[in-house]
Each structure stands twice: as C-alpha cells, then as structure tokens.
Write a protein that holds these residues in place. Structure first.
Motif, PDB file in Angstrom:
ATOM      1  N   PRO A   1      17.913  30.072  56.956  1.00 23.53           N
ATOM      2  CA  PRO A   1      17.708  28.614  56.952  1.00 23.53           C
ATOM      3  C   PRO A   1      17.687  28.017  58.352  1.00 23.53           C
ATOM      4  N   LEU A   2      18.452  28.595  59.293  1.00 24.59           N
ATOM      5  CA  LEU A   2      18.437  28.071  60.659  1.00 24.59           C
ATOM      6  C   LEU A   2      17.056  28.222  61.291  1.00 24.59           C
ATOM      7  N   GLY A   3      16.432  29.371  61.073  1.00 20.90           N
ATOM      8  CA  GLY A   3      15.089  29.557  61.603  1.00 20.90           C
ATOM      9  C   GLY A   3      14.052  28.725  60.887  1.00 20.90           C
ATOM     10  N   LEU A   4      14.222  28.567  59.575  1.00 17.89           N
ATOM     11  CA  LEU A   4      13.231  27.833  58.782  1.00 17.89           C
ATOM     12  C   LEU A   4      13.222  26.345  59.117  1.00 17.89           C
ATOM     13  N   VAL A   5      14.416  25.749  59.248  1.00 16.21           N
ATOM     14  CA  VAL A   5      14.456  24.302  59.499  1.00 16.21           C
ATOM     15  C   VAL A   5      13.926  23.958  60.885  1.00 16.21           C
ATOM     16  N   GLN A   6      13.974  24.914  61.823  1.00 11.58           N
ATOM     17  CA  GLN A   6      13.414  24.646  63.144  1.00 11.58           C
ATOM     18  C   GLN A   6      11.896  24.598  63.117  1.00 11.58           C
ATOM     19  N   VAL A   7      11.294  25.168  62.077  1.00 13.94           N
ATOM     20  CA  VAL A   7       9.835  25.160  61.937  1.00 13.94           C
ATOM     21  C   VAL A   7       9.374  24.034  61.028  1.00 13.94           C
TER      22      VAL A   7
ATOM     23  N   THR B   1      20.483  23.429  68.600  1.00 13.98           N
ATOM     24  CA  THR B   1      21.673  23.302  69.450  1.00 13.98           C
ATOM     25  C   THR B   1      22.650  24.438  69.191  1.00 13.98           C
ATOM     26  N   PHE B   2      22.862  24.763  67.922  1.00  9.88           N
ATOM     27  CA  PHE B   2      23.743  25.874  67.566  1.00  9.88           C
ATOM     28  C   PHE B   2      23.270  27.173  68.197  1.00  9.88           C
ATOM     29  N   CYS B   3      21.990  27.463  68.065  1.00  9.84           N
ATOM     30  CA  CYS B   3      21.453  28.712  68.622  1.00  9.84           C
ATOM     31  C   CYS B   3      21.568  28.734  70.133  1.00  9.84           C
ATOM     32  N   THR B   4      21.319  27.600  70.773  1.00  5.79           N
ATOM     33  CA  THR B   4      21.378  27.544  72.228  1.00  5.79           C
ATOM     34  C   THR B   4      22.798  27.741  72.737  1.00  5.79           C
ATOM     35  N   VAL B   5      23.753  27.095  72.097  1.00  7.68           N
ATOM     36  CA  VAL B   5      25.150  27.196  72.542  1.00  7.68           C
ATOM     37  C   VAL B   5      25.683  28.606  72.335  1.00  7.68           C
ATOM     38  N   ILE B   6      25.452  29.177  71.163  1.00  5.19           N
ATOM     39  CA  ILE B   6      25.983  30.512  70.872  1.00  5.19           C
ATOM     40  C   ILE B   6      25.316  31.562  71.750  1.00  5.19           C
ATOM     41  N   ARG B   7      24.020  31.465  71.935  1.00  2.00           N
ATOM     42  CA  ARG B   7      23.317  32.438  72.768  1.00  2.00           C
ATOM     43  C   ARG B   7      23.626  32.252  74.245  1.00  2.00           C
TER      44      ARG B   7
ATOM     45  N   ALA C   1      18.292  33.856  64.188  1.00  2.00           N
ATOM     46  CA  ALA C   1      17.627  32.605  63.810  1.00  2.00           C
ATOM     47  C   ALA C   1      16.429  32.339  64.710  1.00  2.00           C
ATOM     48  N   GLU C   2      16.565  32.647  66.005  1.00  2.00           N
ATOM     49  CA  GLU C   2      15.433  32.482  66.922  1.00  2.00           C
ATOM     50  C   GLU C   2      14.316  33.466  66.585  1.00  2.00           C
ATOM     51  N   VAL C   3      14.696  34.671  66.190  1.00  2.00           N
ATOM     52  CA  VAL C   3      13.695  35.652  65.791  1.00  2.00           C
ATOM     53  C   VAL C   3      12.945  35.172  64.550  1.00  2.00           C
ATOM     54  N   MET C   4      13.682  34.664  63.568  1.00  2.00           N
ATOM     55  CA  MET C   4      13.044  34.201  62.339  1.00  2.00           C
ATOM     56  C   MET C   4      12.239  32.933  62.584  1.00  2.00           C
TER      57      MET C   4
END
Length: 245
Positions: A52-58, A70-76, A130-133
C-alpha cells in the motif's frame, strides 16, 4: 578471488580448531532458527506494508502519498542500527511506565527483545521495498490497464489480475536483492540481546578465545543461506511467463 576464498576455507577446515562444534551445535541450530524467523517475519510483514505504501505514492491523493513518501525517506535516510536502538532502548523503556501494562497479556512480549528486532527489520524492509513497488507500479504500461478497463474489469479485479502481477514481475529481481540484504542485516539484533546466529558465534568467540573458526563458519552459513534465497527467487522468476512482457 573465489579460488582464494575456497582455499582459505579448505585450509581452515583442515588446520583449524573445531573441537567446540559438538558442544555448541545445539546453540548454533537455535541461533539459525532465530535468524530465519527474523528474516521470514520481517520480509513478509514488510512486504505487506510496502504494497500500500508504494501504491498510494502512484495513485493515492496527496494526503496519503505525502506521508508514505515521508516515511520511506526518513527510514531510508537513517541507519537501521539507530532505528533498532530507538525502538528497544527508547520506546521499550517507556512501556513499563504505562499503568496497567505490566498486568496485560502484552507484557510477556513487550519485555522481550525480539519483538523490537522484528519491528525494526520490518519497518526498514517496508521502506526500501515500498520504493521498489512504487517504481514497479508506475512502470506498468498504461495500455495494459486501459485494455483491462475496456474488458469491463473493476478496480479491484484490474489491480489483482493485471497491475499487481505485472508490478511483481518487474520487482522480483530487486526483491531478491533486498531479501539478501535483509538477511545480512539480521545480525544487528544481537546488539539488543537477541541470540541469533551471530550472537551464538560471538558467545563461542568469547568462551573459546577463537576468532577465525567461528567467523568462517558464520560466513559459510550466511553464504549458503544467500545461495538458497537466490535459487528460490530464480525459481519463481522462471515460473512467471515472460512472453509478450
């Protein structure tokens, strides 16, 4: 380099001191089980979060896409070891202060270290995957989705029959690499007293005062696990039809 590595392993097996193996065999198997459990649980849970994290970004509205990004950026952007310590030493130290929590059914789990290890590994894997998806979902040709709509498919059926399988096909090779990296990240849980495979070998080193033999065995086990993961993913990659893709 490969020949040199095999030569070192052969010499270590021939001239190394392995008298400690029978004594620690049981602990090694337990540590291996903990490592595999950490890997499997964090990969499965992390992937379920990543979808869902990857899907909602699209496709999602900005008020869903922005928090996901933001979640992906902070964790990565922060070290996994720091996240692990913040969860265990930070959040874990706050739970005993909550009234009534010690008497609840959650306390036997919250006082252990392994849930924080699983949580940290899961969050990290979810952010990267999530970034990959996101890229995989965005890379599916729009013509295929339009063809599905032309056949009268609803949103859910279109996603389940076309969009998700095509995205998974694109993401599977990268998912293989991310899973291998996740395996190599599991030794970090030993820093919060989880006795995984690395934790067992550290105990062997401290008790026997040996360095090379335990580390070489540890490297060999991780190498074999990596080979198994690669073979499994290659099997699934070959099972996916590629004609016309």
């Amino acid at each position: 380099m490969i020949a040199i590595a095999f030569l070192i392993v052969a010499m270590a097996a021939r001239y190394g001191q392995w008298y400690w193996l029978p004594e620690y065999q049981g602990l090694i198997w337990k540590g291996l089980w903990v490592t595999l459990a950490m890997l499997a649980s964090s990969v499965v849970l992390g992937f379920l979060i990543a979808l869902p994290l990857g899907l909602v970004q699209v496709t999602g509205p900005w008020w869903l896409a922005a928090p996901a990004k933001t979640f992906c950026t902070v964790i990565r952007g922060t070290p996994l070891l720091l996240q692990l310590w913040l969860l265990y030493y930070g959040l874990g130290s706050l739970f005993p202060m909550i009234p009534g929590l010690r008497g609840s059914f959650l306390w036997p789990y919250l006082r252990e270290a392994w849930p924080y290890g699983v949580a940290a590994l899961t969050i990290s894997f979810a952010a990267y995957e999530a970034e990959v998806m996101r890229g995989a979902f965005a890379g599916v040709p729009s013509g295929e989705l339009q063809a599905g709509r032309a056949f009268g498919m609803g949103r859910f059926k279109l996603f389940w029959r076309i969009w998700l399988p095509r995205a998974l096909h694109r993401a599977l090779p990268t998912l293989n690499g991310e899973t291998v990296l996740q395996l190599k990240s599991t030794p970090l849980v030993a820093t919060i007293t989880v006795v995984d495979l690395y934790g067992v070998m550290s105990r062997v080193r401290s008790n026997t005062l040996l360095t090379y033999e335990p580390l070489l065995l540890l490297a060999l086990i991780y190498f074999l696990l990596t080979v198994i993961l690669v073979v499994i993913f290659r099997f699934f990659e070959n099972r996916i039809p590629t004609r016309g893709l």
